[in-house]
Design a protein around this motif. Structure first.
Motif, mmCIF file in Angstrom:
data_model
loop_
_atom_site.group_PDB
_atom_site.id
_atom_site.type_symbol
_atom_site.label_atom_id
_atom_site.label_comp_id
_atom_site.label_asym_id
_atom_site.label_seq_id
_atom_site.Cartn_x
_atom_site.Cartn_y
_atom_site.Cartn_z
ATOM 1 N N PRO A 48 0.804 -1.225 0.000
ATOM 2 C CA PRO A 48 0.000 0.000 0.000
ATOM 3 C C PRO A 48 0.840 1.280 0.000
ATOM 4 O O PRO A 48 0.497 2.240 -0.687
ATOM 5 N N PHE A 49 1.930 1.310 0.800
ATOM 6 C CA PHE A 49 2.714 2.535 0.949
ATOM 7 C C PHE A 49 4.144 2.372 0.452
ATOM 8 O O PHE A 49 5.022 3.142 0.820
ATOM 9 N N GLN A 51 6.366 0.379 1.271
ATOM 10 C CA GLN A 51 7.301 0.189 2.382
ATOM 11 C C GLN A 51 7.035 -1.141 3.064
ATOM 12 O O GLN A 51 5.932 -1.702 2.975
ATOM 13 N N PRO A 63 -0.366 -1.783 6.252
ATOM 14 C CA PRO A 63 0.987 -1.235 6.330
ATOM 15 C C PRO A 63 1.225 -0.572 7.685
ATOM 16 O O PRO A 63 0.345 -0.576 8.544
ATOM 17 N N TRP B 83 -6.241 0.473 9.784
ATOM 18 C CA TRP B 83 -6.004 1.300 8.593
ATOM 19 C C TRP B 83 -6.051 2.788 8.925
ATOM 20 O O TRP B 83 -5.292 3.570 8.353
ATOM 21 N N ALA B 86 -2.727 3.385 10.285
ATOM 22 C CA ALA B 86 -1.689 3.317 9.249
ATOM 23 C C ALA B 86 -1.644 4.605 8.426
ATOM 24 O O ALA B 86 -0.569 5.143 8.155
ATOM 25 N N GLN B 90 1.433 7.225 8.353
ATOM 26 C CA GLN B 90 2.052 7.583 7.068
ATOM 27 C C GLN B 90 2.003 9.095 6.902
ATOM 28 O O GLN B 90 2.960 9.716 6.430
ATOM 29 N N MET B 131 -0.607 8.441 -2.938
ATOM 30 C CA MET B 131 -1.123 7.295 -2.188
ATOM 31 C C MET B 131 -2.439 7.674 -1.518
ATOM 32 O O MET B 131 -3.389 6.891 -1.488
ATOM 33 N N ILE B 135 -6.195 6.138 -1.968
ATOM 34 C CA ILE B 135 -6.965 5.669 -0.818
ATOM 35 C C ILE B 135 -8.367 6.270 -0.835
ATOM 36 O O ILE B 135 -9.367 5.569 -0.631
#
Lengths: 210, 203
Positions: A48-49, A51, A63, B83, B86, B90, B131, B135
């Motif tokens: 997803p990222f 990484q 992730p 999520w 996450a 990020q 990203m 999403i």
């Protein structure tokens, strides 16, 4: 039980926390380790990222290591016994993240591979290693002294204990004497590693440089 | 009781969670000049600090997640909550890269804005926002970044995007789904009500 796969490189690094939670919970998982040069580039675009580590749960990815570690730990009872305790586990983990990825990194990444008599290493230790250590580890000492239970939060093991003890055990090996002013921290790391499930994992895990 | 500077910064999401849930709280704002005197009394020497019946809790994301859990803004399943965490982590990594330019805009530091835009901000944006755009698209452009209802990561990102739109207009023109998601979040009635009446600040 869901099917778990941890995707990471062939090292302890940022994958070790998740592996230790699986070990503690006595839950099976596929410990997938990618060669950085030969295998990672092909897999990267599927993550997803972009990484690692990534945890795969019944074919779906999560992730960011704290995100999937917190989920696993919560499910198996290693994230604190109350919502407030769980929040303190999160706070300690985030404080360690700030410490680890801040200026301390400038010393630590050199220290991991430094040879004897490495003058740059000594300079970085003075400039970054020691000041950052002396901002972070007093907080850990204080926390351990306050709980008095041998654990960082409450009276049972949480993923914060695994996170801190793993890093401390590497520091103690790589930079002997560096944490001598933090006896509770050193005692804590030694104790966490004697938990039977953790000791068993440490015994059988692949031996890697990092 | 939430203790933070007199600005949005790293405290605003907590304030928003209180206002969205209707739970009263003491919004304790410390003027910059008074901060050094308070620092030693903070468990980790930093703000924000949440106090729950007098018991302190530091670290912004730990605070946000704790309140979100209490008030129902954490995601509708353990997987969704993971999520949310996450995306937030990020975002934190991206924010750490871009914050040096933001601090110049906020007046906390000196710097060459144009040079920093080129060297710092654009690379950081180009790593993270594609990203995030994906999403939002994969989430059916439903007005949330994860799941089908409001979570704390929606608030976290919407607040930051609002800052970017104010100081760097056009910066996110390539990310229309992110922008439309933020617009929807900011028009949630209880949130809009707080945004319209909250104290002004540069940061």
């Amino acid at each position: 039980m869901p099917k778990y796969t941890l995707h990471y490189f062939d090292m302890r690094g940022l994958g070790e926390l998740c592996r230790q939670i699986f070990a503690l919970a006595e839950v099976d998982f596929e410990d997938k380790r990618y060669d950085m040069e030969k295998e990672w580039p092909a897999f990267k675009s599927q993550t997803p990222f972009r990484q690692l580590p990534v945890l795969e749960v019944d074919g779906k990815f999560i992730p960011q290591l704290y995100a999937h570690c917190r989920m696993l730990a919560t499910e198996h009872g290693f994230a604190g016994k109350t919502p407030f305790d769980a929040a303190w586990v999160d706070a300690i983990a985030d404080q360690h993240k700030d410490f680890y990825w801040g200026d301390f990194k400038k010393f630590w990444w050199r220290a991991l591979d430094a040879a004897e008599g490495d003058l740059v290493h000594e300079e970085l230790k003075t400039k970054f290693g020691i000041p950052e250590r002396d901002k972070f580890f007093p907080l850990i000492e204080k926390q351990l002294t306050e709980t008095g239970t041998g654990f960082l939060v409450g009276d049972s093991v949480t993923w914060a204990d695994l996170l801190i003890s793993e890093h401390v055990s590497v520091i103690v090996r790589v930079v002997p004497g560096f944490l001598d002013a933090f006896p509770e921290t050193k005692k804590h790391a030694e104790k966490i590693r004697t938990i039977p499930q953790i000791a068993k994992w440490i015994e059988r895990r692949p031996v890697t440089a990092h | 009781k939430l203790t933070y500077f007199d600005g949005r910064g790293r405290g605003e999401v907590a304030r928003q969670l209180f206002h969205l849930s209707g739970v009263p709280f003491e919004d304790n704002r410390i003027p910059m000049a008074e901060w050094p005197a308070h620092k030693a009394s903070m468990p980790f020497g930093k703000m924000p600090l949440l106090e729950v019946n007098g018991k302190p809790l530091p670290q912004s994301y730990a605070i946000f997640r704790y309140l979100a859990r209490e008030f129902g803004f954490v995601g509708d399943s353990p997987f969704a909550a993971a999520w949310v965490d996450a995306v937030a982590d990020q975002f934190k990594d991206y924010f750490d890269e871009i914050k040096s330019l933001l601090f110049v805009h906020f007046g906390f530091a000196q710097g060459d804005k144009e040079k920093m835009m080129k060297d710092v901000a654009i690379p950081a944006r180009d790593k993270f926002f594609p990203m995030l755009e994906k999403i939002a698209k994969d989430n059916h452009n439903n007005g949330h970044f994860v799941g089908a209802s409001l979570t704390w990561v929606d608030l976290l990102i919407a607040e930051h995007v609002s800052v970017l739109l104010k100081y760097m207009p056009g910066f996110l023109n390539d990310y229309p789904t992110v922008l439309s998601t933020v617009k929807k979040i900011n028009s949630i009635p209880k949130l809009k009500e707080w945004i319209d009446k909250r104290p002004d600040s540069t940061f």
